[in-house]
Write a protein that holds these residues in place. Structure first.
Motif, short mmCIF file in Angstrom:
data_model
loop_
_atom_site.label_atom_id
_atom_site.label_comp_id
_atom_site.label_asym_id
_atom_site.label_seq_id
_atom_site.Cartn_x
_atom_site.Cartn_y
_atom_site.Cartn_z
N GLY A 15 13.13 25.38 6.52
CA GLY A 15 12.04 25.16 5.59
C GLY A 15 12.51 25.17 4.15
O GLY A 15 13.66 25.55 3.85
N LYS A 16 11.63 24.73 3.25
CA LYS A 16 12.00 24.71 1.83
C LYS A 16 12.24 26.10 1.27
O LYS A 16 12.99 26.27 0.31
N ASP A 17 11.60 27.11 1.88
CA ASP A 17 11.79 28.48 1.41
C ASP A 17 12.99 29.17 2.06
O ASP A 17 13.17 30.37 1.89
N GLY A 18 13.80 28.43 2.81
CA GLY A 18 14.97 29.00 3.45
C GLY A 18 14.72 29.52 4.85
O GLY A 18 15.67 29.93 5.52
N SER A 19 13.48 29.52 5.31
CA SER A 19 13.17 30.01 6.66
C SER A 19 13.64 28.99 7.70
O SER A 19 13.82 27.80 7.40
N THR A 20 13.84 29.46 8.91
CA THR A 20 14.28 28.60 10.01
C THR A 20 13.39 28.82 11.23
O THR A 20 12.83 29.90 11.41
N ARG A 21 13.29 27.79 12.03
CA ARG A 21 12.55 27.87 13.30
C ARG A 21 13.23 26.94 14.29
O ARG A 21 13.85 25.94 13.89
N PRO A 22 13.15 27.22 15.58
CA PRO A 22 13.77 26.34 16.57
C PRO A 22 13.15 24.94 16.54
O PRO A 22 11.95 24.79 16.36
N ARG A 23 13.97 23.93 16.70
CA ARG A 23 13.48 22.55 16.72
C ARG A 23 12.72 22.30 18.02
O ARG A 23 13.23 22.55 19.11
N ARG A 24 11.50 21.81 17.91
CA ARG A 24 10.64 21.64 19.08
C ARG A 24 11.09 20.48 19.95
O ARG A 24 11.06 20.55 21.17
#
Length: 814
Positions: free
Chosen positions: A325-334
């Motif tokens: 994300g723009k704020d540096g957060s990450t999440r698994p790619r769906r």
């Protein structure tokens, strides 16, 4: 099908906008002479000449101009514009009217500002005009400018099928644009109007509907051919951008290697010829240019071919496994599997195309780094997705009747409420459906404006009374909870409930896709005469997703819905309005069509958008959940209706290939994936299969029975009659349990023999006591087993007796 633009006009640039918004070069017209350098007395003397009126009105205007000019004269500058800029009012949060004093009833600072801006003595910003110019600014500006071209545009705006207030707003916006950019009407270009639209967006809160008049101005200027032919036909298209060419789709992702960049362009052009639509090409460009090669260039900047080593491939896999994300957060790619499949297809396509065109593809052929197991993973993921969709269909199908009933009831409720409110006098209180309402009077200014234009008073506003909101959806929707409640325009509620009903009915009765729903027009309604002269109403879906026309025979229910939609558009004898629909997937405007699903958005008639349909369905589901807890958390999407429709078709006996034709599927497997099979459907279809198979057996197996065989058959059932009830063993089979009936699962105890089971239990208990005294352990074990079977038989028989008794007491079905 995707096709690239034939030409690219210079005004069509990159970015989100088709046009590069910029103000027109200043060309300040001076219909009243060089007013920017006049002294105060000369400026005041012009007021009566450029804006005539009664003696008292002219005197007040002169006083207002003098007061405002004297205020600006206190700031440094060689002309009035320099003094205005030095005053700071262009960007001030305060209003100019705050400069008025207690004795200002014969003059107004706001009126002085309006007259000086209309005479072109000052050039205020859009923000200053929006905050300080009165609503009648356009009248003064048009009078002072005396521009025939401007008057022609104003007359065309007034002639549009919009309300009086939108005419006034549109004229104010037009004069604001000319004033803030210091240009005459002839210099207003598409880029200049777009610049004003963006400036006005910054000056007005996001939730304000006051921006819509700019769309009307754009449409009028296009219609009058004031804009060049290369200008976008609507302001919306100018603001959000049109279709990009394939090189532009690739270049927006910043591919540094020229050779790979050209390869991706050639590959996408080749795939586009195969029939991909624009959104699919755009998505594939994003996967290959940004998520694949763009990431590879970040990992290995010197890479010049597609032959990836193991280290680069592993680093790429780790990078694309998450979304940052723009704020540096990450999440698994769906949708990681889809990305891997696209990359693998890219490599395999190059390998298969190289023999046919080696000069174009051969140099880029390389081993595919994505293993073949990705294909199997994709297949498994698709299978899991199909299972989830089937389960969702099974859950939603029983809930669909509740939604259909709710939207129909809400439509009738609001139409009846409108009838009741129309019969009430303004400011009168009336009751309807257990609630008390007050009809609010229309303001005299609005009523007078509508009367001057020969229009009826069509805005009936109501307010709920009686305190707290009860169970009525109106009370919850209107937020009643105070003594005065919340105002609501009944016509708005009628239109919203009508379109909610129409969307739900058409989706559930046709199973069409959402883009096909939004493309339906009056031209889609056809009729077909059969050989027996019977007329069949047809709904023509063209073009569909697969770009193939198909026809849906209309049921009486569907025909009624389509007729209601046409009646809604054709009220007061007018034809269905011709509108241009924005196709989000193809990023282009349709030609003007009499679309069935259209409404008034601000001052402009627009076709429904997919987001509007989703909002309509979500609101309806929330309303149903308020009275049916089983609906809580449930949301219907347009594709849910399509899956339920397909399931109902196939499960009710329609051949699957006919269902595929109605749904527009070219592959029967696609239709099978839409069908959710229920357990009772499996049993019914299996029984039908058995019946068909029996019909194919040899005829001699169905010969007439002899008297001996029939006597034997009857004797079998006579032998099945025992003391406690009947035996359920199959025909022509002996008793397998040596008449130990209590233990036999085939024994069906007659409820009238329950007393006999009690007697048998008492006898068994007595025998058990004797066996226990004699220490006959084997006998004890056998007796306990018999007692257990007896008690279970008795419990089962008692439940059967209760069921029979309830059935006797139940009244017969009508």
């Amino acid at each position: 099908m995707f096709s690239q633009p034939a030409t690219e006009a210079p005004m069509f640039g990159a970015g989100r906008s088709v046009l590069a918004p910029c103000p027109a070069p200043p060309n300040l017209p001076q219909p009243a002479g060089p007013v920017t350098t006049m002294d105060i007395d000369a400026l005041v003397g012009l007021v009566g000449a450029v804006n005539p009126g009664s003696a008292s009105a002219v005197d007040k205007r002169r006083r207002s101009v003098r007061r405002f000019a004297e205020h600006l004269a206190a700031f440094p500058g060689d002309d009035w514009q320099q003094r205005w800029s030095a005053s700071g009012w262009d960007h001030s949060d305060e209003l100019i009217r705050t400069l008025n004093t207690a004795r200002s009833h014969t003059w107004s600072m706001s009126a002085g500002f309006k007259l000086m801006a209309a005479m072109r003595a000052i050039v205020p910003s859009v923000r200053a005009l929006r905050r300080n110019a009165p609503q009648d600014y356009h009248r003064v500006f048009l009078t002072i400018q005396n521009d025939p071209l401007l008057d022609r545009v104003a007359d065309r705006i007034r002639a549009s099928q919009m309300s009086h207030r939108y005419h006034a707003r549109a004229l104010n916006h037009l004069t604001f644009a000319l004033t803030s950019q210091a240009i005459p009407m002839s210099d207003l270009t598409p880029a200049a109007l777009l610049d004003f639209a963006f400036a006005y967006r910054e000056a007005v809160p996001a939730a304000s509907a006051d921006r819509w008049p700019v769309h009307l101005i754009w449409d009028v200027l296009v219609e009058l051919e004031h804009f060049p032919p290369s200008a976008p036909p609507t302001l919306r298209l100018a603001m959000i951008g049109s279709r990009r060419s394939i090189p532009q789709l690739v270049d927006q992702h910043g591919i540094r290697h020229a050779g790979v960049r050209q390869l991706l362009v050639d590959y996408l052009e080749h795939r586009a010829v195969e029939g991909m639509d624009y959104s699919s090409v755009d998505g594939l460009a994003r996967l290959l240019a940004r998520n694949f090669w763009g990431v590879v260039e970040q990992i290995n900047p010197g890479r010049a071919d597609l032959r990836l080593d193991e280290r680069t491939y592993r680093a790429w896999r780790e990078e694309i496994a998450v979304v940052r994300g723009k704020d540096g957060s990450t999440r698994p790619r769906r949708h990681l599997t889809s990305l891997l499949t696209a990359v693998r297809a890219f490599y395999l396509d190059l390998q298969s195309w190289a023999p046919d065109a080696p000069e174009r593809w051969a140099q880029w052929v390389a081993p595919c780094p994505v293993p073949i197991t990705t294909d199997r993973s994709y297949t498994r993921a698709r299978a899991r997705l199909t299972e989830r969709m089937a389960d969702r269909t099974r859950q939603l199908q029983p809930l669909l009747p509740l939604l259909v009933q709710h939207v129909a009831e809400r439509r009738r409720h609001h139409e009846d409420l409108l009838d009741a409110a129309s019969g009430a006098e303004p400011d009168a209180v009336f009751e309807f459906a257990g609630n008390r309402y007050r009809r609010l009077p229309v303001s005299s200014a609005t009523l007078r404006a509508r009367q001057l234009r020969g229009l009826p008073e069509d805005r009936i506003r109501l307010r709920i009374l009686d305190g707290e909101a009860g169970d009525s959806p109106d009370e919850r929707a209107m937020g009643a909870g105070t003594e005065t409640g919340t105002e609501v325009v009944v016509q708005h509620e009628v239109k919203r409930s009508f379109w909610t009903w129409a969307v739900v009915e058409v989706l559930r009765l046709t199973g069409i896709r959402i883009e096909e729903l939004l493309e339906l027009s009056q031209l889609s309604v056809r009729q077909y005469r059969r050989a027996n002269n019977e007329l069949v109403a047809l709904l023509v879906i063209a073009p569909s997703k697969s770009d193939r026309e198909r026809v849906i025979p209309m049921s009486p229910e569907l025909l009624h819905v389509i007729a209601e939609i046409l009646r809604h558009h054709q009220r007061a004898g007018r034809p269905v309005p011709m509108v241009r629909r924005w196709d989000y997937h193809e990023r282009e405007l349709s030609p003007p069509l009499p679309l069935l699903f259209q409404h008034q958005v601000g001052p402009i008639p627009r076709g429904f958008s997919p987001n509007y349909v989703l909002r309509v369905l979500a609101r309806a589901c929330e309303e149903v959940a308020a009275t049916h807890p089983g609906f809580a958390g449930t949301r219907f999407t347009p594709h849910d209706f399509r899956r339920v429709f397909a399931t109902d078709l196939v499960n009710n006996g329609l051949p699957i290939h006919i269902g595929a034709a109605l749904l527009g599927h070219s592959n029967l497997q696609t239709t099978r994936g839409y069908v959710a099979v229920f357990d009772d459907d499996v049993v019914r279809h299996y029984q039908q299969f058995l019946s068909r198979r029996r019909g194919l057996r040899p005829a001699e197996e169905y010969r007439p029975v002899t008297d001996e065989e029939w006597t034997e058959f009857e004797a079998h059932f006579d032998k099945r009659k025992v003391e406690l009830g009947s035996c359920g063993r199959p025909y022509a089979t002996p008793c397998a349990h040596e008449h130990a009936c209590i233990r036999c699962p085939s024994l069906h105890v007659n409820p009238t023999m329950l007393f006999r089971l009690d007697a048998l239990e008492a006898d068994l208990l007595a025998r058990r006591d004797h066996a226990e005294q004699q220490h006959w352990l084997g006998e004890l074990e056998g007796l306990d087993l018999t007692l257990d079977h007896l008690r279970r038989k008795r419990d089962q028989t008692r439940r059967l007796a209760v069921t029979i008794e309830q059935a006797r007491d139940r009244p017969p079905a009508r």
